[in-house]
Design a protein around this motif. Structure first.
Motif, short mmCIF file in Angstrom:
data_model
loop_
_atom_site.label_atom_id
_atom_site.label_comp_id
_atom_site.label_asym_id
_atom_site.label_seq_id
_atom_site.Cartn_x
_atom_site.Cartn_y
_atom_site.Cartn_z
N VAL A 294 11.48 24.42 -20.08
CA VAL A 294 10.47 23.41 -20.38
C VAL A 294 9.17 23.67 -19.63
CG1 VAL A 294 9.96 20.95 -20.34
CG2 VAL A 294 12.25 21.73 -20.90
N ALA A 295 9.29 23.97 -18.32
CA ALA A 295 8.07 24.15 -17.52
C ALA A 295 7.20 25.29 -18.08
CB ALA A 295 8.42 24.38 -16.06
N PRO A 296 7.76 26.47 -18.39
CA PRO A 296 6.91 27.52 -18.97
C PRO A 296 6.28 27.11 -20.30
CG PRO A 296 8.97 28.44 -18.20
CD PRO A 296 9.11 26.97 -18.11
N GLU A 312 5.18 24.56 -11.77
CA GLU A 312 6.17 23.51 -11.51
C GLU A 312 5.43 22.19 -11.63
OE1 GLU A 312 7.32 24.75 -7.61
OE2 GLU A 312 9.30 25.32 -8.32
N SER A 313 5.70 21.46 -12.70
CA SER A 313 4.88 20.26 -12.91
C SER A 313 5.74 19.02 -12.97
CB SER A 313 4.07 20.40 -14.20
OG SER A 313 4.94 20.49 -15.28
N ALA A 314 5.12 17.89 -12.62
CA ALA A 314 5.79 16.60 -12.73
C ALA A 314 6.19 16.35 -14.18
CB ALA A 314 4.87 15.49 -12.24
N LEU A 315 5.36 16.83 -15.08
CA LEU A 315 5.63 16.59 -16.50
C LEU A 315 6.97 17.22 -16.92
CD1 LEU A 315 4.38 15.28 -18.96
CD2 LEU A 315 3.34 17.46 -19.54
N ALA A 316 7.17 18.49 -16.54
CA ALA A 316 8.41 19.17 -16.93
C ALA A 316 9.63 18.43 -16.39
CB ALA A 316 8.40 20.60 -16.43
N ALA A 317 9.56 18.10 -15.09
CA ALA A 317 10.70 17.42 -14.48
C ALA A 317 10.91 16.05 -15.12
CB ALA A 317 10.48 17.27 -12.99
N GLY A 318 9.82 15.32 -15.34
CA GLY A 318 9.93 13.98 -15.90
C GLY A 318 10.49 13.98 -17.30
N VAL A 319 10.00 14.92 -18.13
CA VAL A 319 10.46 14.97 -19.52
C VAL A 319 11.97 15.27 -19.57
CG1 VAL A 319 10.37 16.32 -21.63
CG2 VAL A 319 8.26 15.53 -20.58
N VAL A 320 12.39 16.25 -18.79
CA VAL A 320 13.82 16.61 -18.82
C VAL A 320 14.66 15.48 -18.25
CG1 VAL A 320 15.53 18.22 -17.98
CG2 VAL A 320 13.35 19.06 -18.80
N MET A 321 14.15 14.85 -17.21
CA MET A 321 14.90 13.73 -16.65
C MET A 321 15.01 12.61 -17.68
SD MET A 321 14.14 11.41 -13.37
CE MET A 321 13.90 12.62 -12.12
N GLY A 322 13.93 12.40 -18.42
CA GLY A 322 13.96 11.40 -19.47
C GLY A 322 15.04 11.69 -20.49
N ILE A 323 15.14 12.97 -20.87
CA ILE A 323 16.18 13.34 -21.84
C ILE A 323 17.56 13.06 -21.27
CG2 ILE A 323 17.24 15.32 -23.00
CD1 ILE A 323 14.33 16.38 -23.30
N MET A 324 17.69 13.33 -19.97
CA MET A 324 18.99 13.08 -19.33
C MET A 324 19.34 11.59 -19.39
SD MET A 324 20.04 13.58 -15.39
CE MET A 324 19.36 12.03 -14.92
N VAL A 390 14.19 19.00 -7.77
CA VAL A 390 14.16 20.14 -6.83
C VAL A 390 13.78 21.40 -7.59
CG1 VAL A 390 15.60 21.67 -5.47
CG2 VAL A 390 15.88 19.21 -5.25
N MET A 391 14.38 21.57 -8.78
CA MET A 391 14.18 22.84 -9.47
C MET A 391 12.89 22.88 -10.26
SD MET A 391 18.12 23.23 -10.57
CE MET A 391 18.37 24.93 -10.93
N ALA A 392 12.45 21.72 -10.76
CA ALA A 392 11.33 21.77 -11.71
C ALA A 392 10.03 21.19 -11.20
CB ALA A 392 11.73 21.07 -13.00
N ALA A 393 10.06 20.36 -10.18
CA ALA A 393 8.81 19.69 -9.81
C ALA A 393 8.16 20.27 -8.58
CB ALA A 393 9.05 18.20 -9.60
N GLY A 394 8.86 21.07 -7.82
CA GLY A 394 8.23 21.71 -6.68
C GLY A 394 8.48 20.97 -5.39
#
Lengths: 462, 294
Positions: A294-296, A312-324, A390-394
């Motif tokens: 997602v991040a790339p 590493e963006s908040a957006l990537a982490a947030g979107v994936v967390m949302g899906i979870m 940890v992995m996606a937001a930095g």
């Protein structure tokens, strides 16, 4: 090892006691004129005897195992030379450790002196005696228990009530374990946090704008001035949770509406479990999905339209967390929507409303408290989520609300503070406890609010 | 107009040897059913149903039933539990559509228009043929919003003032206005059972229906609330055609001008209420109203 064998022996004895108790009650019943003359069924007398056999012995076993090592250590220390005994507490602890290691055949950190060898032998001996004594005591307790149970059994004895009282005590014990564990965790976090706040003022922690927890271990170390302003972390947590909820709430709610109101029975039977599988994917898998896929994608599409997106963006982490979190919201909302009485739907259809008008104007408002409760539970899940972030937001604690930049969250910082070798009296390590306490407080409040909302909803229809 | 179908009285063509001694005998009665006793038509019908059959999955709930609902009169449907009377009135505004396994055949017309026509939109139909349910089911909204729900959906009023007027007239017609005019903002679920049911009636008449279907509207109410609703039904008769399902024969006798007796999915007998209760034409009707079963 011997403790395991002892427990097995006790279990076997309990089985024997059960049979004995049962037989005895049956033979007594036979003499008195049938099982009807017994107060309880024969099985209860069996359990009664088994409890007399097993319970005291198991209690003794537990207490013994808890205190044996302390007592043996005390006795060994008492026999040590005076010079060793008068060492400071920390050094004495090291010596005791060595003695233990020596006795158990592990690697010892210093040269073995004759005194130490003697102490180790003494330690081994005492332990052996202790274990042997325990076996004897426990088994004789069990046998004594059988004898007592045997004596107490009589047709008038209320075995059923007594067995049930023991079972009830067991249930009470089980239910309090979770409560006491929570209290224990809370207290341990609280005390460590208090130690932290002695070093760093609460106001700086809560309102400081900079987070840089690297502390100097040596005085002359370079570039390590600890600054503990937690605001960037909380802002990052809020930002990522917000993005997650922006993704999860609409998708989850709409899929719940579709599944509960429109989907046919067959589709629903397939789609609902599939959706719930999302909740079963380990978060670490979501984490590398976020970081590697997602991040790339977000960075590349951002650069296409001329945006500068951090890898590493908040957006990537947030979107994936949302899906979870989608299954959380969809599953809870689905239950709540299904709980809206059919009578309300009928009433709405009955005045000529369409299905969608009924959903918008009757079903959703009626289900809203339950949906809000579900969303709040999902928020507390999002705030506590660690692995994806940890992995996606930095790791860099930027004070920003720009979702395209790298941010960090409370949970991520707790992880990084506690990973690796730590000294437990430095503010850097203790900060983890302070963060944990804050997080605990926030999720606790959210959960209480959510439960209140859900409860209020329940009162409305039941 | 439709041709008038006369189902001539077929007395004594089936004469059950023993009646009222359990389901087996009743089932056999229905097997040699020869046709509805009495005149299923009325001079001035609001709705006409002809040869209606209803299935729930494999099971047939209504068998070849024809009946008219007359304008400005109350027709009551009576019969033992599971006889199909509720199913029948739920066909009249297609509420059965909400049940997946339900299948309806036959010809049901509202003012000459076949309501099961594929081209017909069910939404205005349900506004024309309103329904009041067994349990009072106000929305968890304010009293005002409960009544205003239908008019707003159908755009019956131009502005707020228009909605206000509809709410007031509907609540007045339902005999509830004086009790609630000072607390229109309070939740409808906070009213008493009888008031809730009158609120539901107000909600139904707010969309100006021609026919009102009532499915045991008083079965969840106490005797005093029931008496109030019965008086209300009698008043409403002037403006609407009303079909009411009831378990209470006294209620049927009090509120209705015509009575239809259903039994195991068939319409056994229909006629003027006074006639049915004083001089039933069919043995099953007689057994039911004299209390031998049901």
């Amino acid at each position: 090892m011997y403790a395991v064998i002892l427990v097995l022996i006790l279990l076997a004895l309990m089985a024997v006691a059960y049979q004995l108790g049962r037989r005895r009650s049956q033979s007594m019943a036979g003499r008195a004129g049938g099982i009807r003359k017994l107060h309880s069924l024969p099985g209860y007398y069996g359990f009664y005897a088994a409890i007399w056999c097993g319970l005291p012995a198991l209690l003794v076993l537990l207490v013994w195992l808890a205190f044996q090592s302390i007592i043996v250590t005390k006795m060994v220390v008492a026999d040590l030379p005076l010079a060793t005994r008068s060492l400071s507490e920390a050094e004495l602890g090291l010596v005791i450790n060595d003695i233990r290691n020596l006795a158990e055949g592990n690697i010892v950190s210093r040269d073995v002196s004759p005194e130490m060898q003697a102490a180790a032998d003494h330690y081994t001996n005492l332990n052996r005696i202790g274990s042997a004594a325990l076996v004897v005591v426990a088994i004789s307790m069990a046998l004594l228990g059988i004898a007592l149970g045997w004596r107490f059994i009589s047709p008038a004895m209320r075995a059923r009530n007594q067995v049930e009282a023991v079972v009830k005590a067991l249930l009470v014990l089980s239910s309090t374990i979770a409560i006491f564990t929570t209290i224990g965790i809370l207290l341990s976090v609280l005390f460590e946090s208090i130690r932290f706040f002695r070093m760093i003022p609460l106001s700086e922690f809560l309102f400081g704008l900079q987070w840089s927890p690297q502390m100097a271990i040596r005085v002359d170390q370079v570039g390590s001035s600890g600054v503990f302003g937690a605001l960037p972390l909380f802002l990052g947590t809020v930002l990522i949770s917000l993005i997650a909820m922006l993704v999860a709430v609409p998708i989850g709610l709409m899929s719940a509406i579709y599944l509960s109101e429109y989907a046919g029975r067959r589709l629903r039977a397939v789609a609902k479990p599939l959706l719930e599988i999302l909740a079963g994917i380990p978060t670490v898998v979501y984490g590398f999905f976020a970081a590697l896929t997602v991040a790339p994608v977000i960075r590349d599409s951002g650069s296409l339209i001329g945006l500068d997106v951090s890898s590493e963006s908040a957006l990537a982490a947030g979107v994936v967390m949302g899906i979870m979190i989608i299954p959380f919201i969809s599953s809870l909302s689905d239950d709540v929507i299904n709980a809206v009485p059919q009578a309300l739907r009928d009433a709405s259809f009955g005045v000529g409303a369409t299905h969608s008008e009924t959903i918008r104007q009757v079903i959703i408002p009626a289900a809203l408290p339950g949906i809000v409760g579900g969303v709040l539970l999902a928020v507390s899940r999002a705030i506590g989520e660690t692995m994806i972030v940890v992995m996606a937001a930095g790791l860099s604690a930027n004070l920003t609300v720009n979702p395209l930049e790298s941010v960090t969250t409370v949970t991520v910082q707790i992880v990084t503070l506690l990973v690796g070798d730590q000294e437990f009296d430095s503010p850097k390590t203790l900060a983890a406890f302070a963060l944990g306490l804050m997080l605990f407080g926030v999720t606790l409040i959210l959960n209480i609010v959510a439960l209140q909302v859900v409860r209020k909803y329940r009162e409305q229809y039941e | 107009m439709h041709t008038t179908i006369q189902y001539m009285a077929a007395e004594n063509t089936l004469a059950p040897a023993v009646s009222g001694d359990g389901g087996q005998a009743l089932a056999e009665d229905s097997r040699d059913f020869a046709g509805t006793v009495g005149d299923v038509t009325v001079a001035n019908p609001a709705m006409t149903a002809r040869n209606v059959n209803v299935w729930y999955g494999e099971q047939q709930a209504i068998i070849d039933t024809s009946l008219d609902i007359g304008k400005s009169q109350v027709i009551s449907m009576i019969g033992p539990s599971g006889c199909g009377k509720s199913t029948f009135i739920r066909c009249l505004n297609r509420m059965n559509d909400t049940i997946d396994s339900c299948r309806v055949t036959g010809d049901i017309r509202l003012e000459g228009q076949n309501i099961y026509d594929k081209k017909l939109d069910v939404v205005p139909l349900r506004a024309q043929v309103g329904m009041v349910f067994q349990k009072p089911n106000p929305f968890p909204k304010s009293i005002y919003d409960n009544v205003a729900y239908g008019p707003r959906i159908h755009g019956l009023a131009e502005d707020k003032q228009g909605v206000d007027e509809i709410v007031e007239t509907s609540l007045s017609k339902a005999g509830l206005w004086d009790e609630v005019k000072d607390r229109l903002g309070e939740p409808g679920t906070g009213l008493s059972g009888g008031q809730q049911q009158r609120l539901c009636i107000a909600r139904t008449i707010a969309v100006s229906p021609e026919v009102i279907l009532m499915d045991e509207p008083c079965s969840a109410l106490d005797p005093i609330a029931t008496a109030t609703i019965e008086e209300l039904i009698d008043e409403l008769r002037q403006h609407y055609a009303i079909a009411i399902v009831t378990h209470s024969m006294q209620q049927a006798a009090r509120v209705s001008q015509r009575t239809a007796y259903f039994h195991l999915g068939r319409l056994i007998e229909v006629g003027a209420t006074d006639d049915i209760f004083t001089n039933p034409g069919h043995r099953l009707t007689e057994d039911y109203i004299t209390g031998r079963f049901g």
